[in-house]
Design an enzyme around this catalytic site. Structure first.
Site, PDB file in Angstrom:
ATOM      1  N   GLY A  55     -34.179 -15.059 -16.578  1.00 15.94           N
ATOM      2  CA  GLY A  55     -35.418 -15.337 -17.296  1.00 15.94           C
ATOM      3  C   GLY A  55     -35.443 -14.596 -18.604  1.00 15.94           C
ATOM      4  N   GLU A  75     -28.013 -19.129 -20.794  1.00 14.17           N
ATOM      5  CA  GLU A  75     -27.416 -18.565 -19.580  1.00 14.17           C
ATOM      6  C   GLU A  75     -26.238 -19.388 -19.070  1.00 14.17           C
ATOM      7  OE1 GLU A  75     -27.417 -15.331 -17.512  1.00 14.17           O
ATOM      8  OE2 GLU A  75     -29.348 -15.745 -18.450  1.00 14.17           O
ATOM      9  N   SER A  91     -49.370 -11.259  -9.962  1.00 17.11           N
ATOM     10  CA  SER A  91     -49.849 -10.036  -9.316  1.00 17.11           C
ATOM     11  C   SER A  91     -49.768  -8.870 -10.298  1.00 17.11           C
ATOM     12  CB  SER A  91     -48.990  -9.709  -8.095  1.00 17.11           C
ATOM     13  OG  SER A  91     -49.087 -10.732  -7.148  1.00 17.11           O
ATOM     14  N   ASP A  93     -49.121  -5.788  -9.929  1.00 22.76           N
ATOM     15  CA  ASP A  93     -48.065  -4.794  -9.770  1.00 22.76           C
ATOM     16  C   ASP A  93     -46.681  -5.404  -9.588  1.00 22.76           C
ATOM     17  OD1 ASP A  93     -48.422  -6.048  -7.405  1.00 22.76           O
ATOM     18  OD2 ASP A  93     -48.730  -4.247  -6.209  1.00 22.76           O
ATOM     19  N   GLU A 124     -23.580  -9.823 -14.764  1.00 18.45           N
ATOM     20  CA  GLU A 124     -22.779 -10.521 -13.772  1.00 18.45           C
ATOM     21  C   GLU A 124     -23.637 -11.639 -13.180  1.00 18.45           C
ATOM     22  OE1 GLU A 124     -20.872  -9.439  -9.395  1.00 18.45           O
ATOM     23  OE2 GLU A 124     -21.910  -7.930 -10.580  1.00 18.45           O
TER      24      GLU A 124
END
Lengths: 270, 270
Positions: A55, A75, A91, A93, A124
């Site tokens: 991402g 990528e 969320s 956290d 990797e």
DNA sequence: AGAATAGTGTCTTTCAGACAATATATG
DNA sequence: CATATATTGTCTGAAAGACACTATTCT
């Protein structure tokens, strides 16, 4: 009274604190009759050494769709593949650095078009077979706690390396589970499977069935599958016969073509 | 080599520019056998005077789910209703002020529990009947251009005021269409309809059918509907008979109860 | 011929849609 | 009784699943 012009010129976007926004892409492919997922091993904090969904941060001049397409190009070198938004994970956290939202996308890539490129940080990369996502745990909200046991995600990499949720960074186990469930659910009433074909303009019904079996994680009846596909697609003119296959063992199969441009997306609903 | 601790303490989130993030909530209800949507009239720039989906900025200490629940509480006084994430809209130019992402949520509220509260800016609120979302335009990606003609959204408010896409702020017409399509698609294999019942612990099958009809925008066969619901829910023990209805015209109907806690969400997949 | 793969046919069960018939309340 | 609503039943056709059979290639 202010005009809209005046209002806009005076608007200050920095008056509130804003979260960071990333786009994560679940790159799926079908290899050796099994569904595989591309992960990268993090070589930076946080979660250094863990496997993660590729991402990157959303730039100010691109939509989330564009960011997802850019990142998958960077990528894997792949362009023009099927990409759909999955869910936004938010969320408080979920990232220890700071507040980070993740807009997750799901990509379907034919294995033959995948090229692992050494990413920006020379990460990797690894392809992992996806097993053991419970077939029916269709009950939970992605953001609520999914007991890791139920549904037990198993990923098998090269040389039979097996990794589980604990080896994944952030809340990526949850995201992967959500994605696999979504693919299974949508397989029946969307064109998702065609995104995995090496050549949508020349494929056999057996190849298409293998894609379905890989996604569902179970075998399908050969005859019933053919009948269903032909009713749904050939009768509607969405796939066409293109002559017989050449070479190979056994009776040559009929080749079909699917017009990629007619791909039905169905992102949001259903 | 830096430890993760050190890394985190030195991390500076302000090194990149971040988009604003809002949460918009499509508050649906069923009234007079029709699906209705709550909109507010903007009394500020931009789009002053236009109708908009209620929403607000995401705070740094709450998830998107929490923000959606908070905003619907503020807007309508309602708590504990069914809320699910719809889609994240992220076009670069969707808000003229600055870069704003919108995480759209869909809420299902029984009409009897809706209370219009004068919002923070004392906005005018209105309930609009939703007509004329094309039944089948299930083909498009929400962020791609949906021709306004095809599917022609029509909203009918109090005193038969009719508004169309042009009377809506931002890209809210697109969002509304996406939401209605999603509801229709998911109606058949989720528990969505139960979220509209005034009292899930005492409803008749006719009441449930009226909800289905409102969402689908067409009449259903009475007998077939009963048979299907009973097979899907009563056989599985998810609804139970609770004795006969009292009062009213005609034969009293059997009352059923549905355990709200067993609501299947199915947010992301399917 | 035998192995391998492709493709067809048949039977049964399930289910959706159309529609008819019966049941129980009120006025 | 008429009217209104609830509930059950019946018929038909479409489709899914299990499974047997036939077809065409290669070695």
């Amino acid at each position: 009274m202010q005009s809209e012009q005046q209002y806009l010129s005076q608007y200050d976007p920095s008056q509130f604190e804003h979260p960071s926004v990333t786009v994560d892409i679940l790159i799926f492919t079908v290899k050796d009759r099994k569904l595989h997922l591309l992960l990268i091993r993090r070589n930076e904090h946080p979660f250094m050494g863990k496997w993660a969904i590729p991402g990157g941060f959303l730039r100010m001049d691109e939509s989330a769709d564009e960011a997802a397409a850019r990142r998958i190009r960077e990528e894997t070198g792949v362009e023009n593949i099927h990409l759909e938004q999955l869910y936004t994970f938010s969320s408080v956290d979920r990232d220890p650095r700071t507040r980070v939202l993740s807009i997750a996308y799901l990509a379907t890539v034919p294995y033959g078009r995948l090229r692992f490129q050494a990413g920006e940080g020379a990460d990797e990369a690894g392809l992992f077979a996806v097993d053991g996502v419970s077939g029916e745990s269709v009950t939970a909200r992605p953001e609520k706690e999914l007991s890791a046991a139920a549904g037990g995600l198993r990923l098998t990499g090269a040389e039979n390396e097996v990794i589980t949720g604990d080896d994944l960074a952030f809340d990526h186990e949850k995201i992967i589970r959500t994605a696999v469930q979504r693919m299974r659910g949508k397989l029946g009433y969307t064109d998702l499977a065609f995104g995995f074909l090496e050549d949508p303009s020349a494929f056999t019904l057996t190849e298409l069935r293998i894609v379905h079996e890989a996604i569902l994680g179970r075998q399908l009846d050969i005859g019933n599958f053919r009948r269903t596909i032909k009713r749904e697609y050939e009768a509607a003119g969405r796939i066409r016969e293109r002559g017989l296959e050449k070479g190979g063992v056994g009776r040559p199969a009929m080749l079909y073509s699917f017009d990629n441009a007619s791909m039905r997306d169905l992102t949001a609903p259903f």
